[in-house]
Structure formats: C-alpha cells, structure tokens
Design an enzyme around this catalytic site. Structure first.
Site, short mmCIF file in Angstrom:
data_model
loop_
_atom_site.label_atom_id
_atom_site.label_comp_id
_atom_site.label_asym_id
_atom_site.label_seq_id
_atom_site.Cartn_x
_atom_site.Cartn_y
_atom_site.Cartn_z
N ASP A 194 0.79 -1.23 0.00
CA ASP A 194 0.00 0.00 0.00
C ASP A 194 0.82 1.28 0.00
O ASP A 194 0.27 2.37 0.12
CB ASP A 194 -0.96 -0.01 1.20
N ASP A 210 -7.10 -3.91 -5.69
CA ASP A 210 -6.72 -2.62 -5.10
C ASP A 210 -5.30 -2.22 -5.50
O ASP A 210 -4.96 -1.03 -5.54
CB ASP A 210 -6.77 -2.68 -3.56
#
Ligand code: GLY
Length: 406
Positions: free
Chosen positions: A119, A185
């Site tokens: 991330d 994602d």
C-alpha cells in the site's frame, strides 16, 4: 444508519439525480461551491482538533464507540488525510493550509521504506505525490523514488506481479493457503511507479507497473467486465492458484470498491501508456457497474453488488467517490460521448454532496461523507465515514473544476 431503498425513496432519488444533472449544466453549479465551503469548515474543525492535541494525528474513521480512529504511518490509509488537505488547499487557495499539508505529509517520511505490504503507493502518492505537484519541494522527489523502490521489492518474476499481502504471520491470509495474493486494489499503487520513472528517468518502475497491469488484466476479470478481489499466484511457476475474495460477499461476487479500484487503476494506466486495452477495461468495468440491476437510483453502490439482502445492505460511499473521480478523467480520454461519463460522475457527486451522504458540520467525526463500508466479512467499519471516501470526493471536485476551467 443504513440507507434502505424503498420504492418511494428510490423514486425520490431518481428525481433528485435527474433534476440535479440539469443543475450541473453551466459553470460551477451550486452544489460544488457548497461542497468546497463545507469541506473547508469540516476539515478545518479536524485540523483544529489535531493542532490542539500537539500531535500529528492522522484521522481514518470512527471506531465502535463513535470516536475518531487515528492511524500510524504504516496503515494503508495514512496518505489520505494529508492528501485531502492538499486538495483542499488547491480547491480553496487558502494559504494557511499549505504548511499543514506539508507537516501532515512529512509525518509519513518513514513510510518510504515500507516493504511488508503493497500500500505504499496509496500512502506516498496521495501525500507526497500531491505535495510535489503543488509545492515543488525537491526533497519530495527522493521520497517518491525511494517508495517506488520499496514497492518493487514485492515484484515476483514468474507471475510478473507485485505481491499485495504477506502471508506468513497474517492469520486469515495464511488460513486461505495463499502464496502470493494480489488484490485488485493494487492497481492503485501503480501511479507511484509511473511517477517515479518520470522523476528519476529509470524505466524499471514503469516496466514493473506495466507487467503488473498486464497480468492483472489477464487474470482478474470476468467476461462481464467485473473483477475478482484476490488472485493468488504461485511464486515458483507463476500459475494462478486461487481466485477468491477477502472483502466481498463471495468469490464470484462484485465487491463494489474493487470494481471502482479497477476502473480508476486502468484509467491511470491508459493515461501513462496510451494503451487502448487499459481504457477498454476501465470502460467495460464501468459499464458493468452502470448497467447492474442492483445499482441504486442515487448511484452510490451497495458494498457488494451481489450482497444477499439488497436493498437492506450497507452502501459504500467510497466506491462512489473513487468511481466519480475516475469518470471525470475518462471524460478527457478519447471515448465516444465523453459527456456521458461526466454526467454520470456529476450525478454521483450530487448524491454525495446531498444531506443523505454529506454530514452536518461538526458531526460524523468531522469526516465529510457518511455511509462507507470497510469490510463486511470482517465485520469491520460498516456504514461509517472513511478518509479515502473523502479523499477521492475532494479529488473529484478538483477534477470537475479543472474540466470547467479548461
Ligand atoms: N485497499 C483496501 C480496501 O479497499 O479496503
């Protein structure tokens, strides 16, 4: 509170969307101005709270007790509040926000070396990426490049993907028997890599981004344009081991935020490469959402388009704001009828800017939007504010303004 779509409410929302679409015609509609003013006041209250604390707090959501949850730099959501302050600075021109945006961004400096999850793209690009764009601080370049290097350590040669989650030491990941899980994602982390190549002249980052986008294009999507959440690969031979979900209702269902990440991620890939196949995928996944029988009249999706108790299921305002922001960009791409995408984004934004989703000032933990959903299967963050819903909402407001100023 859950939004429940009765026939009456559905009709009312449909009328609202239709009439508001008309109101969006012409320069800056009323709702835009109000949305920016509201954001300035509401985020201003959060800034006052942070500054009064004497700490560099980073707000994410509300916990079960209704208190604001603040995260540390390694949380995947740590870039969104600093990024929101950058967008607010850009939208308002309020110079008092500049040093605050810098301070909240620079509190994430340590994140440039994160290698234990994927991330870092969300974290660093939303904070330092916007900071670099708006303040031209040379030292931010090094942070972006170092973060891209860290992300590339997770790239595996055989499957040609960046691994999303570590498995060892993560109970529910290892219980699934995953080896190299990649979630949709992850497409959102690629923008950092494209930026790093532009900043450094080193094409390595660009190549990793394209390889990941290509393998994801091949493996994540179904014939109807929707995508799986998780694809698990073999590290040793690169084959697909599992096609599953973590945050969706079922392996075969359409988790709404995942669809939004796909639309947004492939739009970025088209912008950076001009490869038509990426734009085609973004459009196909968008059409899947747009034409879905369960898309509510106000265009704010249920958390999963196949959730079993629709219409009595929580909505996810974050998937709506991510999609709206992507659609404003798509309307600038070579597509048939670009106005269709812009109108759809406007309709989402009108819904999100209405009292049904925008919180009264001082309420909702000082977050802008209500009714987002983190993860129903984990019974976590259901029907709450989420800082990424706010971030992409502000980004969409800024993109709309840019389109009008063109
Ligand atoms: N990237 C995690 C999520 O969308 O919930």
């Amino acid at each position: 509170m859950r939004l429940r779509t009765s026939i009456l409410a559905g009709c009312a929302a449909l009328l609202t969307v239709a009439s508001c679409t008309q109101k969006t015609a012409g320069p800056k509609a009323d709702w835009q101005q109000k949305a920016v003013e509201n954001a300035r006041t509401q985020i201003g209250l959060e800034i006052d709270t942070i500054e009064a604390s004497g700490k560099c707090l980073n707000p994410v959501t509300l916990n079960n007790k209704g208190e604001v949850y603040y995260c540390g730099y390694a949380d995947w959501r740590s870039g969104f509040f600093p990024g929101s302050v950058w967008y607010l600075y850009e939208l308002t021109g309020d110079s008092t926000l500049l040093p605050l945006a810098q301070k909240y961004t620079e509190a994430l400096y340590e994140a440039r070396n994160l290698t234990w999850h994927h991330d870092i793209g969300f974290i660093i690009n939303c904070s330092y990426g916007n900071g670099l764009r708006l303040s031209h601080k040379e030292e931010y370049k090094d942070v972006m490049i170092q973060a891209a290097k860290s992300l590339c350590t997770r790239f595996h040669e055989k499957p040609q993907v960046i691994q999303s989650w570590d498995v060892k030491g993560n109970s529910w990941q290892s219980e699934r028997g995953w080896e190299c899980p990649v979630i949709i994602d992850n497409m959102m982390n690629l923008e950092l890599l494209f930026e790093a190549t532009k900043l450094s002249g080193d094409s390595t980052y660009y190549k990793v981004a394209v390889a990941h986008a290509d393998r994801t294009l091949k493996e994540h999507f179904r014939p109807d344009g929707s995508c799986f959440h998780v694809i698990d690969y073999s590290i040793s031979d690169g084959t697909v081991r599992h096609r599953q979900t973590a945050q969706g209702y079922a392996d075969s269902s359409a988790w709404s935020r995942g669809q939004a990440w796909a639309i947004y991620g492939y739009t970025v890939c088209y912008r950076e490469t001009k490869e038509q196949k990426y734009l085609d995928q973004a459009l196909k996944t968008f059409r899947f959402m747009k034409n879905h029988k369960n898309m509510p009249a106000d265009l704010v999706p249920y958390w999963d388009m196949d959730a079993p108790k629709i219409p009595d299921e929580p909505r996810d305002a974050s998937s709506a704001s991510v999609m709206a922001s992507a659609l404003y960009e798509i309307s600038t791409c070579p597509v048939d009828s670009p106005q269709v995408y812009r109108d759809y984004a406007d309709s989402i934004m009108v819904s999100l800017s209405s009292p049904a989703y925008t919180a009264p000032v001082g309420e909702n933990g000082r977050f802008l939007l209500m009714h987002s959903t983190g993860s129903v299967p984990h019974n976590s963050e259901i029907d709450v504010p989420l800082n990424y819903a706010d971030y992409y909402y502000l980004e969409a407001l800024k993109r709309k303004r840019d389109l009008e100023n063109k």
